[in-house]
Design an enzyme around this catalytic site. Sequence first.
Site, mmCIF file in Angstrom:
data_model
loop_
_atom_site.group_PDB
_atom_site.id
_atom_site.type_symbol
_atom_site.label_atom_id
_atom_site.label_comp_id
_atom_site.label_asym_id
_atom_site.label_seq_id
_atom_site.Cartn_x
_atom_site.Cartn_y
_atom_site.Cartn_z
ATOM 1 N N VAL A 94 -3.083 7.369 -0.569
ATOM 2 C CA VAL A 94 -3.425 7.915 0.756
ATOM 3 C C VAL A 94 -2.131 8.135 1.531
ATOM 4 C CG1 VAL A 94 -5.652 6.715 0.688
ATOM 5 C CG2 VAL A 94 -3.747 5.677 1.931
ATOM 6 N N GLU A 96 1.231 8.022 3.709
ATOM 7 C CA GLU A 96 2.319 7.033 3.642
ATOM 8 C C GLU A 96 2.396 6.254 4.957
ATOM 9 O OE1 GLU A 96 3.914 6.172 1.092
ATOM 10 O OE2 GLU A 96 6.042 5.841 1.424
ATOM 11 N N LYS A 101 -2.422 1.507 4.348
ATOM 12 C CA LYS A 101 -2.465 1.021 2.965
ATOM 13 C C LYS A 101 -2.918 -0.441 2.934
ATOM 14 C CE LYS A 101 0.976 4.320 1.182
ATOM 15 N NZ LYS A 101 0.255 5.227 0.311
ATOM 16 N N SER A 123 5.879 6.015 -1.751
ATOM 17 C CA SER A 123 7.198 6.545 -2.120
ATOM 18 C C SER A 123 8.307 5.575 -1.745
ATOM 19 C CB SER A 123 7.494 7.832 -1.361
ATOM 20 O OG SER A 123 6.446 8.733 -1.467
ATOM 21 N N HIS A 144 4.664 4.536 -8.914
ATOM 22 C CA HIS A 144 5.195 5.673 -8.165
ATOM 23 C C HIS A 144 5.303 6.886 -9.084
ATOM 24 C CE1 HIS A 144 8.759 7.576 -5.810
ATOM 25 N NE2 HIS A 144 7.614 8.091 -5.453
ATOM 26 N N ASN A 194 14.251 7.252 -4.834
ATOM 27 C CA ASN A 194 14.303 7.742 -3.455
ATOM 28 C C ASN A 194 15.397 7.055 -2.644
ATOM 29 O OD1 ASN A 194 12.401 9.690 -3.789
ATOM 30 N ND2 ASN A 194 10.706 8.509 -2.950
HETATM 31 P P1 NAD Z 1 -1.801 13.940 1.060
HETATM 32 O O1 NAD Z 1 -1.673 14.049 2.527
HETATM 33 O O2 NAD Z 1 -1.742 15.193 0.235
HETATM 34 O O3 NAD Z 1 -3.175 13.203 0.691
HETATM 35 C C1 NAD Z 1 -3.569 11.994 1.267
HETATM 36 C C2 NAD Z 1 -5.070 11.838 1.075
HETATM 37 O O4 NAD Z 1 -5.437 10.545 1.557
HETATM 38 C C3 NAD Z 1 -5.916 12.865 1.848
HETATM 39 O O5 NAD Z 1 -6.793 13.512 0.944
HETATM 40 C C4 NAD Z 1 -6.693 12.010 2.856
HETATM 41 O O6 NAD Z 1 -8.005 12.502 3.127
HETATM 42 C C5 NAD Z 1 -6.736 10.674 2.122
HETATM 43 N N1 NAD Z 1 -6.980 9.537 3.026
HETATM 44 C C6 NAD Z 1 -6.413 9.281 4.223
HETATM 45 N N2 NAD Z 1 -6.887 8.140 4.729
HETATM 46 C C7 NAD Z 1 -7.781 7.651 3.820
HETATM 47 C C8 NAD Z 1 -8.598 6.497 3.787
HETATM 48 N N3 NAD Z 1 -8.607 5.601 4.780
HETATM 49 N N4 NAD Z 1 -9.364 6.298 2.698
HETATM 50 C C9 NAD Z 1 -9.386 7.187 1.685
HETATM 51 N N5 NAD Z 1 -8.637 8.315 1.688
HETATM 52 C C10 NAD Z 1 -7.840 8.532 2.742
HETATM 53 O O7 NAD Z 1 -0.672 12.893 0.594
HETATM 54 P P2 NAD Z 1 0.142 12.874 -0.795
HETATM 55 O O8 NAD Z 1 1.298 13.808 -0.696
HETATM 56 O O9 NAD Z 1 -0.812 12.983 -1.928
HETATM 57 O O10 NAD Z 1 0.763 11.407 -0.736
HETATM 58 C C11 NAD Z 1 0.004 10.263 -1.027
HETATM 59 C C12 NAD Z 1 0.917 9.092 -1.272
HETATM 60 O O11 NAD Z 1 1.777 9.393 -2.369
HETATM 61 C C13 NAD Z 1 1.841 8.727 -0.112
HETATM 62 O O12 NAD Z 1 2.007 7.355 -0.079
HETATM 63 C C14 NAD Z 1 3.130 9.432 -0.477
HETATM 64 O O13 NAD Z 1 4.265 8.837 0.107
HETATM 65 C C15 NAD Z 1 3.131 9.244 -1.978
HETATM 66 N N6 NAD Z 1 3.942 10.217 -2.735
HETATM 67 C C16 NAD Z 1 3.945 11.517 -2.388
HETATM 68 C C17 NAD Z 1 4.700 12.425 -3.141
HETATM 69 C C18 NAD Z 1 4.698 13.892 -2.818
HETATM 70 O O14 NAD Z 1 5.604 14.594 -3.283
HETATM 71 N N7 NAD Z 1 3.736 14.400 -2.079
HETATM 72 C C19 NAD Z 1 5.437 11.965 -4.246
HETATM 73 C C20 NAD Z 1 5.376 10.623 -4.597
HETATM 74 C C21 NAD Z 1 4.620 9.751 -3.829
#
Ligand code: NAD
Length: 412
Positions: A94, A96, A101, A123, A144, A194
Amino acid sequence: MSNGFDVQQAAVVGAGTMGRGIVISLASAGIPVLWLDASAPMVTAGLKMAADTWAHQVVKGRISEAQAEQNLARIRAVDSYAELADVDLVIEAVYENLELKQEIFRTLDNALKPRAILASNTSALDVDAIAAVTRRPQQVLGLHFFSPAHIMKLLEIVRAKQTSPAVLETARQLGERLGKVAVVAGNCRGFIGNRMLKTYADEARKMLLEGALAQQVDVALQAFGFAMGPFRMYDVVGVDLEWRARQLAGQGMHSPLVQVDNALCELGRFGQKAGRGYYQYAEGSREAVHDPDVDRLIVQIAEGLGYQRRTLSDEEIVERSLLALVNEGAKILEENIAANSHDVDRVYLNGYGFPAAVGGPLSWADGQGLASIQARLQRLQGTHGAHWQSAPLIARLVAAGKGFAAVQEGRV
Ligand code: NAD
């Protein structure tokens, strides 16, 4: 080595960018997945993306139609945590945000069977702080993945203070099953990759203020062999991600280093997805085209901050970028965040587009000789200040006549 256990049923919480790739990766490897998001339409859109991904693979002849159907049948959308009770592993992806979390981990801890492993795809957040809200911190870790998670090879397995060896081994085996290059990292801000990226990107931002332009930095690093220079990379991932995080955290907005990024975002120049960022993009195109407006913006901001701009050579750009990676990598090794220099290199090669022919930042440094690296860091410290102070490990290795390759578990 401890025995891991087989993950027979997994769950993913979050159906955004990362959740989608992770679900595709799990289901493609034959693992049934339950999928939950606070927003049901996100899961529906995620299921469509998974179906499209496999349909494309069928067209390319990589999988059969029957396999595509089986993959899709392994995913089941659910709308309550109670339905996750029997899974062996859940991966949370979800937003960040630590409090969010923690709230989800509390709920998962109450809902899932005692043996289940709880993983976060964070991340950079503190995995110990996430584990601490559960009654099973020995079964909490970071997994990750990199974006897009079903394509990128790297998986950082983040070992929290209390993560048990059996849980780490299970994660390693899962990584293998998913066809990933899995590297175990200690828990610190940004883990291995990172954390190094931040030092390297900050150096690139400093060089912009001192006199370089985004395209010059990118072209110099791409000529060295990087898949993408840092500003191209920011355009691909979205310049706005860090900007929004700064706003949300209510800190870091005023650092000189982020003023160009802030200004770009205020202009709606979020990167490739917006058609404009550090570069401009024709409708639907990924080709980054030089934009003189961005050059002007950089010069204006740097001068406004009082910088006397000068010409930087491509050699200086490459030197400072590589040495920033090496010095941070050395600190990571010294703090035992990575078990050895090979792991640091594997992270950078498989997740960050470092040129494979060079063998990774620390093996590059060993090739240069650490005495030379130390002298070059000292020179940079003299001209550019204390942030270039070399990691104590480098001096110890130079004194012992050894390279990074000799370090195991933080010891020479
Ligand atoms: P995103 O914004 O695309 O998706 C997040 C999802 O979480 C959304 O679909 C939202 O509806 C859902 N959500 C929010 N609150 C919620 C809750 N209480 N219960 C259930 N679902 C909920 O985000 P993302 O880019 O997929 O990133 C997700 C995680 O992965 C973060 O921690 C981010 O730091 C990490 N991350 C991201 C990347 C990247 O490049 N995007 C890379 C590695 C890690």
